[in-house]
Design a protein around this motif. Sequence first.
Motif, PDB file in Angstrom:
ATOM      1  N   GLY A  98     -40.190 -55.585 -54.823  1.00  0.00           N
ATOM      2  CA  GLY A  98     -40.152 -56.632 -53.819  1.00  0.00           C
ATOM      3  C   GLY A  98     -38.940 -57.536 -53.895  1.00  0.00           C
ATOM      4  O   GLY A  98     -38.999 -58.691 -53.480  1.00  0.00           O
ATOM      5  N   ALA A  99     -37.812 -57.025 -54.367  1.00  0.00           N
ATOM      6  CA  ALA A  99     -36.641 -57.866 -54.612  1.00  0.00           C
ATOM      7  C   ALA A  99     -35.553 -57.752 -53.540  1.00  0.00           C
ATOM      8  O   ALA A  99     -34.575 -58.494 -53.582  1.00  0.00           O
ATOM      9  N   PHE A 100     -35.737 -56.856 -52.549  1.00  0.00           N
ATOM     10  CA  PHE A 100     -34.625 -56.568 -51.654  1.00  0.00           C
ATOM     11  C   PHE A 100     -35.009 -56.691 -50.177  1.00  0.00           C
ATOM     12  O   PHE A 100     -36.073 -56.247 -49.755  1.00  0.00           O
ATOM     13  N   ASP A 101     -34.081 -57.271 -49.430  1.00  0.00           N
ATOM     14  CA  ASP A 101     -34.247 -57.355 -47.978  1.00  0.00           C
ATOM     15  C   ASP A 101     -33.914 -56.029 -47.312  1.00  0.00           C
ATOM     16  O   ASP A 101     -34.461 -55.701 -46.259  1.00  0.00           O
ATOM     17  N   LEU A 102     -32.988 -55.293 -47.914  1.00  0.00           N
ATOM     18  CA  LEU A 102     -32.535 -54.032 -47.331  1.00  0.00           C
ATOM     19  C   LEU A 102     -32.369 -52.980 -48.414  1.00  0.00           C
ATOM     20  O   LEU A 102     -31.685 -53.205 -49.416  1.00  0.00           O
ATOM     21  N   HIS A 110     -30.303 -35.584 -48.330  1.00  0.00           N
ATOM     22  CA  HIS A 110     -30.057 -34.143 -48.247  1.00  0.00           C
ATOM     23  C   HIS A 110     -29.823 -33.531 -49.627  1.00  0.00           C
ATOM     24  O   HIS A 110     -29.798 -32.303 -49.763  1.00  0.00           O
ATOM     25  N   HIS A 111     -29.689 -34.368 -50.649  1.00  0.00           N
ATOM     26  CA  HIS A 111     -29.563 -33.863 -52.016  1.00  0.00           C
ATOM     27  C   HIS A 111     -30.934 -33.748 -52.708  1.00  0.00           C
ATOM     28  O   HIS A 111     -30.992 -33.249 -53.841  1.00  0.00           O
ATOM     29  N   LEU A 112     -31.997 -34.207 -52.062  1.00  0.00           N
ATOM     30  CA  LEU A 112     -33.310 -34.250 -52.693  1.00  0.00           C
ATOM     31  C   LEU A 112     -34.180 -33.089 -52.234  1.00  0.00           C
ATOM     32  O   LEU A 112     -34.116 -32.659 -51.081  1.00  0.00           O
ATOM     33  N   ASP A 113     -35.040 -32.603 -53.125  1.00  0.00           N
ATOM     34  CA  ASP A 113     -35.967 -31.522 -52.779  1.00  0.00           C
ATOM     35  C   ASP A 113     -37.070 -32.007 -51.856  1.00  0.00           C
ATOM     36  O   ASP A 113     -37.559 -31.256 -51.009  1.00  0.00           O
ATOM     37  N   ASP A 114     -37.509 -33.231 -52.053  1.00  0.00           N
ATOM     38  CA  ASP A 114     -38.461 -33.847 -51.131  1.00  0.00           C
ATOM     39  C   ASP A 114     -38.216 -35.353 -51.140  1.00  0.00           C
ATOM     40  O   ASP A 114     -37.490 -35.867 -51.992  1.00  0.00           O
ATOM     41  N   TYR A 115     -38.815 -36.040 -50.171  1.00  0.00           N
ATOM     42  CA  TYR A 115     -38.505 -37.445 -49.977  1.00  0.00           C
ATOM     43  C   TYR A 115     -39.617 -38.387 -50.431  1.00  0.00           C
ATOM     44  O   TYR A 115     -39.460 -39.607 -50.338  1.00  0.00           O
ATOM     45  N   ALA A 116     -40.716 -37.839 -50.931  1.00  0.00           N
ATOM     46  CA  ALA A 116     -41.881 -38.667 -51.247  1.00  0.00           C
ATOM     47  C   ALA A 116     -41.544 -39.738 -52.283  1.00  0.00           C
ATOM     48  O   ALA A 116     -41.797 -40.934 -52.066  1.00  0.00           O
ATOM     49  N   GLY A 117     -40.972 -39.329 -53.411  1.00  0.00           N
ATOM     50  CA  GLY A 117     -40.660 -40.289 -54.461  1.00  0.00           C
ATOM     51  C   GLY A 117     -39.598 -41.280 -54.044  1.00  0.00           C
ATOM     52  O   GLY A 117     -39.685 -42.477 -54.358  1.00  0.00           O
ATOM     53  N   CYS A 118     -38.619 -40.803 -53.336  1.00  0.00           N
ATOM     54  CA  CYS A 118     -37.521 -41.650 -52.875  1.00  0.00           C
ATOM     55  C   CYS A 118     -38.019 -42.748 -51.935  1.00  0.00           C
ATOM     56  O   CYS A 118     -37.686 -43.927 -52.088  1.00  0.00           O
ATOM     57  N   PHE A 119     -38.852 -42.376 -50.952  1.00  0.00           N
ATOM     58  CA  PHE A 119     -39.333 -43.360 -49.979  1.00  0.00           C
ATOM     59  C   PHE A 119     -40.394 -44.278 -50.591  1.00  0.00           C
ATOM     60  O   PHE A 119     -40.483 -45.452 -50.230  1.00  0.00           O
ATOM     61  N   ALA A 120     -41.179 -43.754 -51.532  1.00  0.00           N
ATOM     62  CA  ALA A 120     -42.149 -44.613 -52.217  1.00  0.00           C
ATOM     63  C   ALA A 120     -41.422 -45.682 -53.028  1.00  0.00           C
ATOM     64  O   ALA A 120     -41.834 -46.853 -53.057  1.00  0.00           O
ATOM     65  N   GLU A 121     -40.341 -45.293 -53.677  1.00  0.00           N
ATOM     66  CA  GLU A 121     -39.555 -46.256 -54.443  1.00  0.00           C
ATOM     67  C   GLU A 121     -38.894 -47.270 -53.519  1.00  0.00           C
ATOM     68  O   GLU A 121     -38.839 -48.468 -53.827  1.00  0.00           O
ATOM     69  N   ALA A 122     -38.414 -46.818 -52.371  1.00  0.00           N
ATOM     70  CA  ALA A 122     -37.818 -47.737 -51.397  1.00  0.00           C
ATOM     71  C   ALA A 122     -38.842 -48.777 -50.954  1.00  0.00           C
ATOM     72  O   ALA A 122     -38.536 -49.978 -50.890  1.00  0.00           O
ATOM     73  N   ARG A 123     -40.061 -48.340 -50.666  1.00  0.00           N
ATOM     74  CA  ARG A 123     -41.102 -49.284 -50.247  1.00  0.00           C
ATOM     75  C   ARG A 123     -41.412 -50.280 -51.354  1.00  0.00           C
ATOM     76  O   ARG A 123     -41.631 -51.465 -51.108  1.00  0.00           O
ATOM     77  N   ARG A 124     -41.437 -49.801 -52.592  1.00  0.00           N
ATOM     78  CA  ARG A 124     -41.719 -50.687 -53.717  1.00  0.00           C
ATOM     79  C   ARG A 124     -40.652 -51.762 -53.851  1.00  0.00           C
ATOM     80  O   ARG A 124     -40.947 -52.920 -54.174  1.00  0.00           O
ATOM     81  N   LEU A 125     -39.409 -51.401 -53.589  1.00  0.00           N
ATOM     82  CA  LEU A 125     -38.302 -52.344 -53.742  1.00  0.00           C
ATOM     83  C   LEU A 125     -38.217 -53.359 -52.610  1.00  0.00           C
ATOM     84  O   LEU A 125     -37.655 -54.443 -52.782  1.00  0.00           O
ATOM     85  N   MET A 126     -38.754 -53.024 -51.446  1.00  0.00           N
ATOM     86  CA  MET A 126     -38.619 -53.866 -50.261  1.00  0.00           C
ATOM     87  C   MET A 126     -39.495 -55.104 -50.317  1.00  0.00           C
ATOM     88  O   MET A 126     -40.637 -55.057 -50.795  1.00  0.00           O
ATOM     89  N   ARG A 127     -38.956 -56.202 -49.837  1.00  0.00           N
ATOM     90  CA  ARG A 127     -39.785 -57.367 -49.582  1.00  0.00           C
ATOM     91  C   ARG A 127     -40.732 -57.062 -48.422  1.00  0.00           C
ATOM     92  O   ARG A 127     -40.551 -56.079 -47.704  1.00  0.00           O
ATOM     93  N   ASP A 128     -41.720 -57.931 -48.203  1.00  0.00           N
ATOM     94  CA  ASP A 128     -42.716 -57.656 -47.169  1.00  0.00           C
ATOM     95  C   ASP A 128     -42.080 -57.457 -45.799  1.00  0.00           C
ATOM     96  O   ASP A 128     -42.561 -56.662 -44.993  1.00  0.00           O
ATOM     97  N   ASP A 129     -41.019 -58.200 -45.527  1.00  0.00           N
ATOM     98  CA  ASP A 129     -40.334 -58.074 -44.241  1.00  0.00           C
ATOM     99  C   ASP A 129     -39.029 -57.274 -44.374  1.00  0.00           C
ATOM    100  O   ASP A 129     -38.142 -57.365 -43.526  1.00  0.00           O
ATOM    101  N   GLY A 130     -38.929 -56.497 -45.439  1.00  0.00           N
ATOM    102  CA  GLY A 130     -37.704 -55.760 -45.717  1.00  0.00           C
ATOM    103  C   GLY A 130     -37.514 -54.540 -44.832  1.00  0.00           C
ATOM    104  O   GLY A 130     -38.415 -54.132 -44.080  1.00  0.00           O
ATOM    105  N   ILE A 131     -36.332 -53.970 -44.936  1.00  0.00           N
ATOM    106  CA  ILE A 131     -35.924 -52.838 -44.106  1.00  0.00           C
ATOM    107  C   ILE A 131     -35.457 -51.694 -45.004  1.00  0.00           C
ATOM    108  O   ILE A 131     -34.769 -51.920 -46.002  1.00  0.00           O
ATOM    109  N   LEU A 132     -35.826 -50.477 -44.625  1.00  0.00           N
ATOM    110  CA  LEU A 132     -35.234 -49.273 -45.202  1.00  0.00           C
ATOM    111  C   LEU A 132     -34.339 -48.660 -44.133  1.00  0.00           C
ATOM    112  O   LEU A 132     -34.797 -48.401 -43.008  1.00  0.00           O
ATOM    113  N   LEU A 133     -33.080 -48.427 -44.470  1.00  0.00           N
ATOM    114  CA  LEU A 133     -32.147 -47.800 -43.542  1.00  0.00           C
ATOM    115  C   LEU A 133     -31.587 -46.535 -44.194  1.00  0.00           C
ATOM    116  O   LEU A 133     -30.922 -46.606 -45.236  1.00  0.00           O
TER     117      LEU A 133
END
Length: 257
Positions: A98-102, A110-133
């Motif tokens: 929860g430390a990041f706005d973006l 395209h270097h990853l075999d699947d995106y589940a772990g990557c996107f789960a980690e992105a959500r964990r890092l995002m603040r409640d009103d944060g953005i993943l781009l």
Amino acid sequence: MTIDFHDASNRHTYATREASDSWSVAMTALLDPMGMHVVDIGCGGGIYSTAWKKLGAAQVTGVDFSQQMLECARERTSHISGLTFKQGEASSTGLPAGAFDLVFERALIHHLDDYAGCFAEARRLMRDDGILLVQDRTAEDVAQPASAEHLRGYFFEKFPHLRALEAQRRPDPNTVACALRNAGLRLERVQSLWETRRRYDAFDAYAQELAARTGRSILHALSDDQLQELITYIRARVPAGALVERDRWTLWLARRA
């Protein structure tokens, strides 16, 4: 043959240019980075970490799994305050929740075999009103016809087997959307972006980059002789004088569901 991101000889391959104005305009049309805390996952040599800082971000943290590339990023940005780099995996950065706005991920998935772990980690890092781009090329993006501006198209025109390799590793938009949803993220926007990669005063400067495979991991699938054939092939098809290299990308913008 594929690129070895941990090889010291490749440490500068994603650090030799700056983000273009075309990219900056597109980013600021999507969001206001002023004062944001940004994490750039898969930052390589820090090109876009630096760009977010220039756009007004208060703090930018670049994360990459390659210590070699991080050392290069630190060297080239040591004069910039509010910019730090950390070694970590896309699915396990070791950064606080929860430390990041973006959360920004360019040319990563395209270097990853699947995106589940990557996107789960992105959500964990995002603040409640944060953005993943997410910024990456789809198979449709890379299939754009070759031209004096879309120089990458000549790679596949000359060596059709490279197109098959690209198709295998490029993200499918439906798969990306599904993975975002499964990670608890809401996809708000998908759009294309023609980004100016670099301007060259003459073909020879472009040829030198190709010969070094700088910033183009697909070229590691060619032998040295094939690479020289490609350079000769492109030289015969583009006008003399200055070149502007552009690539088409896809952008996915998501927030917490």
